[in-house]
Every structure is written in C-alpha cells, then in structure tokens.
Scaffold this active site. Structure first.
Site, mmCIF file in Angstrom:
data_model
loop_
_atom_site.group_PDB
_atom_site.id
_atom_site.type_symbol
_atom_site.label_atom_id
_atom_site.label_comp_id
_atom_site.label_asym_id
_atom_site.label_seq_id
_atom_site.Cartn_x
_atom_site.Cartn_y
_atom_site.Cartn_z
ATOM 1 N N GLY A 72 0.794 -1.215 0.000
ATOM 2 C CA GLY A 72 0.000 0.000 0.000
ATOM 3 C C GLY A 72 0.825 1.262 0.000
ATOM 4 O O GLY A 72 0.365 2.321 -0.459
ATOM 5 N N GLU A 116 3.431 -9.362 -1.891
ATOM 6 C CA GLU A 116 2.159 -9.992 -1.530
ATOM 7 C C GLU A 116 2.142 -11.515 -1.676
ATOM 8 O O GLU A 116 1.440 -12.201 -0.913
ATOM 9 C CB GLU A 116 1.030 -9.382 -2.366
ATOM 10 C CG GLU A 116 0.628 -7.980 -1.957
ATOM 11 C CD GLU A 116 1.581 -6.902 -2.437
ATOM 12 O OE1 GLU A 116 1.399 -5.731 -2.052
ATOM 13 O OE2 GLU A 116 2.516 -7.219 -3.214
#
Length: 365
Positions: free
Chosen positions: A132, A155
C-alpha cells in the site's frame, strides 16, 4: 478532524492530539503536506488514513494557495510498509471480509485519484515502501527515491496478489522485470526503481529536509534541481538477460524450470524464492500481470485487482500467509494447495470472476 488545515493537523506536532492522528496535514508556503503518522506500525495504512488523505486532496485541489502536495512518512524507517494486514487477517478469519473489501474499495479509488491529481504530487519514497505504500507514492507525478529506499510488492509471500495498481505499474516495467518483482517480492533500491518506472529521481536522504523546504517556496522542477543526483548502481540491469528469458514463459512451472536451468546463481536463488511463496497466488499474479498489460488503463486494472483481492478473502492462503509472516512469525506457511502442480486453471480463474453482490470500484477508463 474538520479538514486538512484543522488544528489537529501537523501544525502542532508537539501536542498529544497531533501525535495520535494517523495522518498529519499542514501547509508550508505553496506546498501542502501529508505525513503518514503510525511509525510504530511502519506507517501501515488503515481505512481512516485513506479517508483522511482523500479528504485532504479534495480540499487542496480547490485551494488556489496550494500548488504542490508532498507525502512523507513519520519516523526513521520508511514511508509506509503497506496496508494493515493484521486487520485483514482478522476480518478474513473471523468475519465476512466486508470491512477489508470496503477498505480496498476506498484505497484503490485513492490510488487512481493520486495518478490523475491535477497538481504536482511529490512522494518521498525514503526507507521502506511496500504494498500500500507503493500505492500512495508510485502513482504520483514526482517520485523521489533515496539510498535508503527499499521498494517492493511482497504480496505472494502472504498468500495475496500485488494490488493498489501494482500489477499496472509492474506490467509497464521493461521486459520481464515487473514479473520478477511481482512473483518474488524482491526489494529494490533507487536506481532499479527508476529503471522499473516506480520512481523518477534519486535524492540523497540527508538532502530531503532542504528539498521539502524548497518545495514550499519554488515550483517543483526548480526545487528538485539542487538536490537530484545520479543514483547508486542497482542490481537489475546486470540480470536482465536471465530475467527476460526465464520470466517470458507462459506458466509459473516453466518459469521455475528455466530459472533452475539457467546457470546464473541469482536465477537459481529466484527459483528457490518462488518455491516458498503461495503456489496459488503465484499463478494468479502471473495471470493478473499478463491481463493488466492488455487492459491498458490504471482504472481498468484496479477494477481487476479489486475482484482478485475480494476473492482472496475467502481463501485459506491469505489467512495462513499473514499468520505465518506477521502474527506468529514462524515463517513456515502451510499453503493449500501446497505445490504448483496442484493448482488448477479453475483455481486461478475464480479470482477473476465478477463480484456479484459486491460492487466494483465504479472507476471510468
């Protein structure tokens, strides 16, 4: 907080109210400043922070006194380590995932807004910038990296897929560099970030205070000139040959085979890294990247990422990956399925299905 220039903004950084605010906002001359202010959590983003940033951008967009927006992170460790994945873990494990889906919806819309913001948006990507954190920085019009920058989309190591427009950005990187970064989650420094299109300029970290000060009194281009330097040599250029050859394969299995067969120790290391990641999300990530290249616009890619992210909420790998890496920190996730061979095309395709009851992002493009 009543707005971006309210008394609870960064204009009073010595007060307890300001210290508790997760996003500090203030103006200095012609520049408006966003400071992510959760240093103990490495400035990880939560839903409140996303809303605060969006509110500030709305106010500043229509404020003629604001000519530039600057985003930085509080503390010494970095801009932002990503989203608040502990909250995602608990939501996916104990609830229906609605809170995470609502967070992502606003976060991804913010990513698109940053990319189209009508005023210069300067992101200071000093220290750790991951997940993010990439979303609130690398879509900006001016991205500053330093010798301390550690930029990554990690991720697949938590059973998730690069999001926040990451598959769009990495899909645009030269050759197959983006595929390598997306699948392995490798961290890169300033020169490699510029090479991959994730940053624009290198500024030594000791020069950042002066640069930020200059942004308050000068146009962005003039403010940059005294501070920009050639970046220290990166690693990716020297590995382009095997990266472009191995990651051009059509399947993750073939990518791994080519990496092991290549002969370069770095290629072998990359293969071994891939075999520690979630097999399912490796395959989903490869598919998402290839589709992102065809989709074209950031908005269309973000819509795809939202479908993929919402689908991940109902999988065992997301909860297990966050448990192993962040909650228990045993670093031994038990992926399901456990091998690439067990992941079927149907397992991958379910991530890309229409959302049904969950609305999309409603983005144009």
């Amino acid at each position: 907080m009543n707005g971006p220039t309210s008394p609870t903004s960064a204009t009073n950084t010595s007060g307890t109210i300001a210290d508790e605010e997760p996003v500090l906002l203030h103006t200095d001359g012609r520049a408006a400043h966003i400071t992510l202010n959760r240093p103990k959590a490495l400035n990880a983003l939560n839903h409140l922070m996303v809303r605060r940033i969006d509110e500030a951008l709305t106010a500043w967009e229509h404020d003629p006194a604001v000519e530039t927006v600057v985003i930085t992170g509080a503390g010494e460790r970095g801009l932002c380590a990503g989203g608040d994945i502990r909250a995602v873990h608990d939501d996916a494990r104990d609830a229906d995932g609605a809170a995470s889906a609502a967070f992502w919806r606003d976060e991804y819309r913010l990513n698109a807004r940053i990319a189209r913001y009508p005023k210069p948006y300067v992101a200071v990507m000093d220290g750790i910038v991951m997940g993010g954190g990439v979303g609130v920085s690398a879509h900006g019009s001016v991205r500053i990296a330093t010798e301390r920058s550690r930029i990554a989309m990690p991720e697949t190591g938590i059973g998730f897929v690069p999001d926040v427009g990451g598959t769009h950005l990495l899909g645009l990187a030269p050759g197959e560099l983006g595929t390598h970064l997306a699948l392995t989650g490798a961290q890169i420094g300033a020169e490699d970030a510029v090479l991959c299109g994730l940053a624009d300029h290198y500024v030594p970290s000791p020069s950042l205070p002066d640069l930020v000060g200059d942004l308050g009194r000068l146009p962005v281009r003039e403010a940059l000139v005294p501070h920009v330097r050639p970046a220290p040599e990166g690693a990716l250029t020297g590995h382009r040959e095997w990266i472009d050859d191995c990651y051009a394969a059509d399947t993750v299995e073939e990518i791994v085979r080519r990496l092991f067969a290549h002969g370069d120790p770095a290629a072998k290391e990359a293969a071994e890294t891939l075999l520690t990641k979630s097999p399912t999300t490796l395959k989903v990530t490869l598919t998402a990247l290839r589709r992102a290249r065809r989709l074209g616009s950031l908005e269309r890619v973000l819509e795809q990422e939202y479908r993929v992210s919402c689908a991940a909420l109902s999988t065992a790998d997301l909860v297990e990956g966050i448990r192993a890496q962040v909650i228990d920190k045993d670093r031994t996730p038990r992926w399901s399925p456990a091998t690439l061979a067990e992941v079927t095309d149907a397992d991958v395709e379910r991530y890309f299905r229409p959302l049904g009851e969950r609305r999309g992002l409603g983005l144009d493009g």
